[in-house]
Design a protein around this motif. Structure first.
Motif, PDB file in Angstrom:
ATOM      1  N   TYR A 137       6.560  16.771   0.353  1.00 12.43           N
ATOM      2  CA  TYR A 137       6.184  16.161   1.529  1.00 12.43           C
ATOM      3  C   TYR A 137       4.480  15.040   0.592  1.00 12.43           C
ATOM      4  CZ  TYR A 137       2.776  15.657   5.435  1.00 12.43           C
ATOM      5  OH  TYR A 137       2.215  15.056   7.230  1.00 12.43           O
ATOM      6  N   ALA A 138       4.816  13.783   1.168  1.00 21.96           N
ATOM      7  CA  ALA A 138       4.012  12.692   1.532  1.00 21.96           C
ATOM      8  C   ALA A 138       2.652  13.204   0.981  1.00 21.96           C
ATOM      9  CB  ALA A 138       4.344  11.979   2.049  1.00 21.96           C
ATOM     10  N   LEU A 139       2.127  12.109  -0.352  1.00 28.17           N
ATOM     11  CA  LEU A 139       0.879  12.666  -0.617  1.00 28.17           C
ATOM     12  C   LEU A 139      -0.431  11.960   1.087  1.00 28.17           C
ATOM     13  CD1 LEU A 139       0.072  10.980  -4.108  1.00 28.17           C
ATOM     14  CD2 LEU A 139       0.941  13.900  -3.570  1.00 28.17           C
ATOM     15  N   GLN A 140      -1.591  13.046   0.921  1.00 24.02           N
ATOM     16  CA  GLN A 140      -2.807  12.598   1.827  1.00 24.02           C
ATOM     17  C   GLN A 140      -3.677  12.319   1.693  1.00 24.02           C
ATOM     18  OE1 GLN A 140      -1.267  12.589   5.134  1.00 24.02           O
ATOM     19  NE2 GLN A 140       0.939  13.541   3.798  1.00 24.02           N
ATOM     20  N   ARG A 141      -4.804  11.977   1.667  1.00 23.24           N
ATOM     21  CA  ARG A 141      -6.226  11.716   2.149  1.00 23.24           C
ATOM     22  C   ARG A 141      -7.327  12.679   1.330  1.00 23.24           C
ATOM     23  NH1 ARG A 141      -6.607   6.280  -0.002  1.00 23.24           N
ATOM     24  NH2 ARG A 141      -4.804   5.451   0.851  1.00 23.24           N
TER      25      ARG A 141
END
Ligand code: 8YV
Length: 315
Positions: A137-141
């Motif tokens: 999954y895409a990296l987040q903050r």
């Protein structure tokens, strides 16, 4: 003693409805197909109104009840009750503070975490097979260690800030003045300046005419393309047009909202945005809190009609 007649503005859970029906003559406004003729017919006998935070009691409703003595609000916010009309006629108003504070703060902080870490999209990623088919999954903050601003350090704002301190966020707040219980948290009077130094801005103000659109284009743009706005108060505290425009153009990074203008019908532009987390005004929506709120609504009505002091008066 004859049971007082109460106008019930919206539905309550069964565990509140049963004892209310036992103690009072409840008149269900929300079930009436023709509200105006219903009010004209039963208004003259009404001595109390039982309402909810977001429904309140407007001037027409109050005016239709010449014997009205008390309005009991299921909610801490009483901005939807026409207080001026109540004061003029000596009508008492009660709300349900304290019992919901922690749940509202919990939801606000949860919304920040869920939105920042992209948990709704991540859940879909697992369920729709994307994880297996497409990989990671895409990296987040990150949340911890960032700067949080709390706009309105009342009961709910304080509990939000306390929780944020547990995530090692650097906390500042705006209010009408510095609070002596805000030890270690920076006071910044100007909401624009507060937003400019914040990664997350929590709106926890009690709504009133004075706070209407206090979060306008300037505050929103100061929060900026990396910032997140979290609203667990009332929609009227935010200029929704300015918010939508900023979210659509990327001038604001993201938002997590529990309240909307015209709710439960919200502006469809929100639904087209991928950078908002939308919640159905349920920050106080736990069994435990709603039971405590219902009891307080009832206890205030009972106290009033027994000639006892109100438990939680606002007017
Ligand atoms: C409730 C609220 O969701 O406390 C308030 O002011 O708006 C909420 O707690 C609402 O009153 C329940 O209908």
């Amino acid at each position: 003693m004859t049971k007082p007649h109460i106008l019930q503005v919206g539905p309550y859970p069964e565990w509140d409805q049963v004892p209310l029906d036992a103690a009072f003559h409840m008149h269900r406004y929300f079930e009436a197909p023709d509200k105006a003729s219903f009010l004209a017919e039963i208004g003259p006998q009404i001595r109390g109104i039982a309402t909810r935070g977001e429904l309140g009691a407007n001037v027409a409703m109050i005016g239709a009840c010449p014997q009205l003595e008390v309005i009991s609000v299921y909610g801490v916010g009483y901005d939807a009750v026409d207080l001026a009309a109540c004061r003029e006629r000596g009508i008492r108003v009660t709300n349900t503070p304290d019992v919901l504070t922690n749940d509202v703060a919990d939801l606000g902080v949860a919304m920040m975490l869920v939105q920042s870490r992209g948990m709704i999209g991540a859940e879909t990623w697992v369920r729709d097979g994307s994880w297996a088919a497409k990989g990671l999954y895409a990296l987040q903050r990150r949340v911890w260690g960032k700067r949080a601003g709390v706009l309105g350090l009342g009961r709910i704002g304080f509990e939000v800030a306390k929780r944020l301190a547990g995530f090692d966020l650097e906390i500042a707040y705006s209010d009408v003045g510095p609070k002596d219980y805000a030890k270690g948290w920076e006071f910044i009077a100007d909401p624009v300046a507060l937003a400019a130094r914040s990664d997350f801005l929590f709106v926890t103000l009690a709504a009133s005419a004075a706070t209407r659109h206090i979060v306008g284009a300037k505050v929103i743009e100061a929060l900026g393309p990396e910032g997140m706005l979290i609203n667990i108060s009332r929609a009227s505290n935010i200029d929704e047009e300015a918010l939508l425009a900023a979210l659509e153009t990327g001038k604001l990074g993201s938002a997590a909202l529990d309240v909307f203008e015209g709710e439960p019908k919200l502006n469809p532009r929100f639904l087209a945005l991928s950078n908002v987390l939308l919640q159905p005004h349920h920050a106080s929506g736990t069994y435990e809190t709603r039971q405590a709120m219902g009891k307080l609504v009832r206890d205030n009505l009972m106290a009033h009609f027994a000639g006892q002091p109100l438990l939680t008066p606002v007017a």
